[in-house]
Scaffold this motif. Structure first.
Motif, mmCIF file in Angstrom:
data_model
loop_
_atom_site.group_PDB
_atom_site.id
_atom_site.type_symbol
_atom_site.label_atom_id
_atom_site.label_comp_id
_atom_site.label_asym_id
_atom_site.label_seq_id
_atom_site.Cartn_x
_atom_site.Cartn_y
_atom_site.Cartn_z
ATOM 1 N N PHE A 183 -0.840 0.031 0.765
ATOM 2 C CA PHE A 183 -0.210 -0.943 -0.120
ATOM 3 C C PHE A 183 0.799 -1.780 0.674
ATOM 4 C CE2 PHE A 183 2.615 -2.185 -3.680
ATOM 5 C CZ PHE A 183 1.670 -2.582 -4.616
ATOM 6 N N ARG A 184 1.587 -1.106 1.525
ATOM 7 C CA ARG A 184 2.559 -1.826 2.351
ATOM 8 C C ARG A 184 1.847 -2.731 3.348
ATOM 9 N NH1 ARG A 184 4.396 -2.404 7.037
ATOM 10 N NH2 ARG A 184 2.936 -0.897 7.890
ATOM 11 N N GLU A 185 0.808 -2.218 3.985
ATOM 12 C CA GLU A 185 0.110 -2.984 5.013
ATOM 13 C C GLU A 185 -0.517 -4.254 4.456
ATOM 14 O OE1 GLU A 185 -2.760 -0.347 6.675
ATOM 15 O OE2 GLU A 185 -1.340 0.633 8.041
ATOM 16 N N HIS A 186 -0.915 -4.212 3.193
ATOM 17 C CA HIS A 186 -1.596 -5.371 2.602
ATOM 18 C C HIS A 186 -0.718 -6.618 2.656
ATOM 19 C CE1 HIS A 186 -4.610 -7.368 0.196
ATOM 20 N NE2 HIS A 186 -3.703 -7.726 -0.705
ATOM 21 N N LEU A 187 0.585 -6.440 2.477
ATOM 22 C CA LEU A 187 1.509 -7.566 2.564
ATOM 23 C C LEU A 187 2.285 -7.576 3.872
ATOM 24 C CD1 LEU A 187 3.205 -8.004 -0.935
ATOM 25 C CD2 LEU A 187 1.401 -9.329 0.101
ATOM 26 N N GLY A 188 2.435 -6.426 4.502
ATOM 27 C CA GLY A 188 3.314 -6.328 5.650
ATOM 28 C C GLY A 188 4.753 -6.156 5.183
ATOM 29 N N GLY A 189 5.672 -6.087 6.139
ATOM 30 C CA GLY A 189 7.070 -5.890 5.782
ATOM 31 C C GLY A 189 7.326 -4.476 5.306
ATOM 32 N N GLU A 190 8.438 -4.300 4.594
ATOM 33 C CA GLU A 190 8.774 -2.961 4.132
ATOM 34 C C GLU A 190 8.024 -2.622 2.848
ATOM 35 O OE1 GLU A 190 12.848 -2.467 2.960
ATOM 36 O OE2 GLU A 190 12.962 -4.468 2.089
ATOM 37 N N LEU A 191 7.862 -1.337 2.616
ATOM 38 C CA LEU A 191 7.229 -0.878 1.386
ATOM 39 C C LEU A 191 8.050 -1.375 0.197
ATOM 40 C CD1 LEU A 191 5.088 0.968 -0.005
ATOM 41 C CD2 LEU A 191 6.805 2.788 0.099
ATOM 42 N N THR A 192 7.369 -1.981 -0.786
ATOM 43 C CA THR A 192 8.049 -2.462 -1.984
ATOM 44 C C THR A 192 7.202 -2.094 -3.194
ATOM 45 O OG1 THR A 192 8.954 -4.331 -0.727
ATOM 46 C CG2 THR A 192 9.074 -4.454 -3.129
ATOM 47 N N ILE A 193 7.718 -1.173 -3.994
ATOM 48 C CA ILE A 193 7.007 -0.675 -5.166
ATOM 49 C C ILE A 193 7.767 -1.073 -6.420
ATOM 50 C CG2 ILE A 193 6.155 1.373 -6.367
ATOM 51 C CD1 ILE A 193 4.688 0.937 -3.796
ATOM 52 N N ALA A 194 7.102 -1.819 -7.308
ATOM 53 C CA ALA A 194 7.723 -2.210 -8.575
ATOM 54 C C ALA A 194 7.813 -1.001 -9.499
ATOM 55 C CB ALA A 194 6.915 -3.320 -9.233
ATOM 56 N N MET A 195 8.963 -0.839 -10.127
ATOM 57 C CA MET A 195 9.196 0.240 -11.089
ATOM 58 C C MET A 195 9.987 -0.306 -12.273
ATOM 59 S SD MET A 195 8.194 3.427 -10.361
ATOM 60 C CE MET A 195 7.396 4.221 -8.968
ATOM 61 N N PRO A 196 9.843 0.312 -13.450
ATOM 62 C CA PRO A 196 10.702 -0.101 -14.563
ATOM 63 C C PRO A 196 12.147 0.309 -14.308
ATOM 64 C CG PRO A 196 9.403 1.822 -15.171
ATOM 65 C CD PRO A 196 8.897 1.388 -13.830
ATOM 66 N N LYS A 197 13.042 -0.643 -14.428
ATOM 67 C CA LYS A 197 14.478 -0.367 -14.300
ATOM 68 C C LYS A 197 14.957 0.290 -15.583
ATOM 69 C CE LYS A 197 18.648 -2.960 -13.082
ATOM 70 N NZ LYS A 197 19.110 -4.338 -12.771
ATOM 71 N N GLU B 81 11.080 3.202 -0.921
ATOM 72 C CA GLU B 81 10.568 4.489 -0.469
ATOM 73 C C GLU B 81 10.272 5.338 -1.684
ATOM 74 O OE1 GLU B 81 13.498 6.323 1.981
ATOM 75 O OE2 GLU B 81 14.964 6.551 0.370
ATOM 76 N N MET B 82 9.341 6.293 -1.509
ATOM 77 C CA MET B 82 9.015 7.213 -2.583
ATOM 78 C C MET B 82 8.979 8.623 -2.025
ATOM 79 S SD MET B 82 6.166 5.187 -4.931
ATOM 80 C CE MET B 82 6.302 6.360 -6.297
ATOM 81 N N ASP B 83 9.516 9.556 -2.779
ATOM 82 C CA ASP B 83 9.589 10.958 -2.382
ATOM 83 C C ASP B 83 8.266 11.645 -2.727
ATOM 84 O OD1 ASP B 83 10.052 13.823 -2.521
ATOM 85 O OD2 ASP B 83 12.194 13.368 -2.370
ATOM 86 N N VAL B 84 7.587 12.148 -1.719
ATOM 87 C CA VAL B 84 6.272 12.752 -1.921
ATOM 88 C C VAL B 84 6.355 13.968 -2.851
ATOM 89 C CG1 VAL B 84 4.335 13.930 -0.776
ATOM 90 C CG2 VAL B 84 5.364 11.894 0.264
ATOM 91 N N ASP B 85 7.411 14.744 -2.745
ATOM 92 C CA ASP B 85 7.555 15.925 -3.607
ATOM 93 C C ASP B 85 7.716 15.510 -5.068
ATOM 94 O OD1 ASP B 85 7.338 17.710 -1.496
ATOM 95 O OD2 ASP B 85 9.504 17.754 -1.125
ATOM 96 N N VAL B 86 8.408 14.412 -5.312
ATOM 97 C CA VAL B 86 8.583 13.919 -6.688
ATOM 98 C C VAL B 86 7.252 13.383 -7.213
ATOM 99 C CG1 VAL B 86 9.787 12.271 -8.162
ATOM 100 C CG2 VAL B 86 11.012 13.408 -6.308
#
Length: 386
Positions: A335-349, A359-364
Motif C-alpha cells: 500500500f505504501r509502495e503504490h504511492l511512495g513516501g511514508e505509510l499513510t493509512i486513513a482511519m476514523p478520527k 504506522e500500525m501495530d501488528v499485534d493490535v
C-alpha cells in the motif's frame, strides 16, 4: 547554470448524470453528454450485462438512429468484465487494435458500459491510445456508480499487484442509469454498499446514520433508498476529488482508501474470488476495530457497524486474515509502495471524520482479527472456508 521554470495548469471538468432509461428514445441525457455532433464512437459492453439485458445493443442502435447525426457508432464490442479483464496480459493490445481498425482519434469518443473493472481496463487503454481518447463512462453496478465510475483513476493488474499499471485521466462524462442496477445479482449489488459505508465513516456522520437506518431497505433492494445511497456516495467522492486538493494523489495520503490496505491484499490472495466490495467490507471491519483499540472510536461503534454490514450480507471476516496473516501484513508495505513516501493509512478520527496513521501495530491488528472472527459461528466459518 541557467534555469527556466515552466509552469502551467490544466483545468478538468466533467458532468455526472443520474437518470433512468438512458437509451429510451426520448431520453436526451446521452445527447447532452456527447456534446459534439456525430462523433465516431467505439462502444464496449460487459458481456454478462449484455446477456442479462438481451435487447441492450438494439436499444443503443435504435437510440442512435432516432437521434440521427448525434453519434457514429463504429462497433459495439462485448468484453468479459470483472477482474478477469484487468488480469488479461493481452487486453491492451487487443483493445488498441480496435482503435486502429476504426480510425478512432482524439476527436472521437470511447463509451464503456459495465462495472468498475471494465471501466478501469477500457479507461486505461483509452487514456494511452493517441495519448488520450475522450471517454464516456456508463457504470452499471452499485460499486461503479457510487465510487470508481465517478473517479479519475484507470488501471489494470500486473505481477499480482492490483492496479500496478494505471493513469489518472478524468472521464469526459459519467452517466448513472439506475435501471441497470435492477438486473444485478444480489452479491454484486451488496458489494457496492461497502464503498458507501467507507466514505460515510470517514466523511459524513449523517450519511452513516442514513445507511444504518436503511439497512432493512437495502436488504429489500428498495429503489428509493438505493438511489439516495448511490447519489450521496458519488457526490462525496466527487467533492473529495474536486475539493480535496490532491485529485491525482501526488502526496502519500489516500483518504478515499479507508479499509483498502488489507482489502487489496485479500483480493489477490483469494485470486479475486472475494469481490472488491466484499474485501473492502472486511477491510473496513478490521480498521474499525483497530481504530477502537487505539482509542479513536468506541468499540461499541465498531461492533455496531460490523453487525450492520453483516446484516446486509457483507462479510466482516475471512479465514485468510488468520491463516495468511503474514501475507496480509505485507499489504501494508505494498500500500505504501503504490504511492511512495511514508505509510499513510486513513482511519476514523471519530465517526464521520478522518485522521491519518503512519504506522500500525501488528499485534493490535492480530487482536482485531480475533474480534472479527467472533462475529461468526462454527458453521458459518466452515462455509466461508469452503
Amino acid at each position: 547554470m541557467a534555469i527556466y521554470q515552466q509552469k502551467f495548469s490544466v483545468k478538468h471538468q466533467f458532468d455526472v448524470y443520474f437518470t433512468r432509461g438512458l437509451f429510451d428514445q426520448e431520453n436526451e441525457v446521452l445527447a447532452r453528454a456527447l456534446g459534439s455532433k456525430n462523433r465516431k464512437a467505439l462502444i464496449f459492453i460487459d458481456a454478462n450485462l449484455a446477456k442479462q439485458n438481451p435487447g441492450l445493443k438494439a436499444e443503443i442502435l435504435n437510440w442512435a438512429d432516432y437521434h440521427k447525426g448525434c453519434i457514429d457508432i463504429k462497433e459495439i464490442k462485448e468484453l468479459e468484465g470483472g477482474e478477469a479483464i484487468k488480469n488479461d496480459p493481452n487486453i491492451v493490445d487487443e483493445l488498441a487494435a480496435l482503435y486502429i481498425k476504426h480510425k478512432i482519434c482524439r476527436h472521437s469518443i470511447s463509451i464503456v458500459i459495465g462495472g468498475g473493472a471494465l471501466l478501469d481496463a477500457c479507461g486505461y487503454v483509452s487514456s494511452i491510445v493517441h495519448r488520450g481518447v475522450p471517454l464516456l463512462r456508463i457504470p452499471t453496478t452499485v460499486l461503479s456508480q457510487n465510487d470508481s465510475g465517478v473517479g479519475v483513476k484507470n488501471g489494470i493488474n500486473r505481477f499480482g499487484i492490483k492496479n500496478f499499471y494505471g493513469v489518472f485521466s478524468p472521464p469526459g462524462g459519467v452517466i448513472n442509469d439506475f435501471n441497470f442496477l435492477q438486473s444485478l445479482p444480489d452479491r454484486d449489488w451488496r458489494s457496492g454498499l461497502a464503498e458507501a459505508f467507507k466514505v460515510a465513516i470517514i466523511k459524513d456522520a449523517d450519511f452513516l446514520k442514513y445507511l444504518i437506518d436503511n439497512a432493512g431497505n437495502f436488504c429489500k433492494r428498495q429503489h428509493k433508498a438505493e438511489e439516495e445511497m448511490v447519489k450521496r456516495t458519488a457526490i462525496l467522492h466527487l467533492e473529495h476529488i474536486g475539493k480535496g486538493g490532491d485529485p491525482f494523489e501526488s502526496g502519500s495520503s489516500r483518504p478515499l482508501d479507508f479499509g483498502h490496505w488489507s482489502a487489496h491484499k485479500l483480493e489477490s490472495l483469494t485470486n479475486f474470488s472475494v469481490t472488491h466490495g466484499e474485501a473492502v467490507s472486511i477491510g473496513i471491519a478490521l480498521d474499525l476495530y483497530y481504530a477502537a483499540a487505539i482509542g479513536l472510536i468506541k468499540e461499541s461503534e465498531a461492533q455496531h457497524i460490523c453487525f450492520v454490514l453483516k446484516s446486509i450480507g457483507l462479510p466482516v471476516y475471512h479465514p485468510y486474515l488468520e491463516t495468511r496473516f503474514d501475507d496480509i501484513i505485507k499489504g501494508l508495505e505494498e500500500f505504501r509502495e503504490h504511492l511512495g513516501g511514508e505509510l499513510t493509512i486513513a482511519m476514523p478520527k471519530k465517526l464521520g471524520s478522518r485522521t491519518d496513521l503512519h504506522e500500525m501495530d501488528v499485534d493490535v491488528i492480530r487482536a482485531s482479527v480475533k474480534k472479527l472472527e467472533a462475529f461468526y459461528g462454527p458453521d458459518e466459518l466452515s462455509a466461508i472456508a469452503g
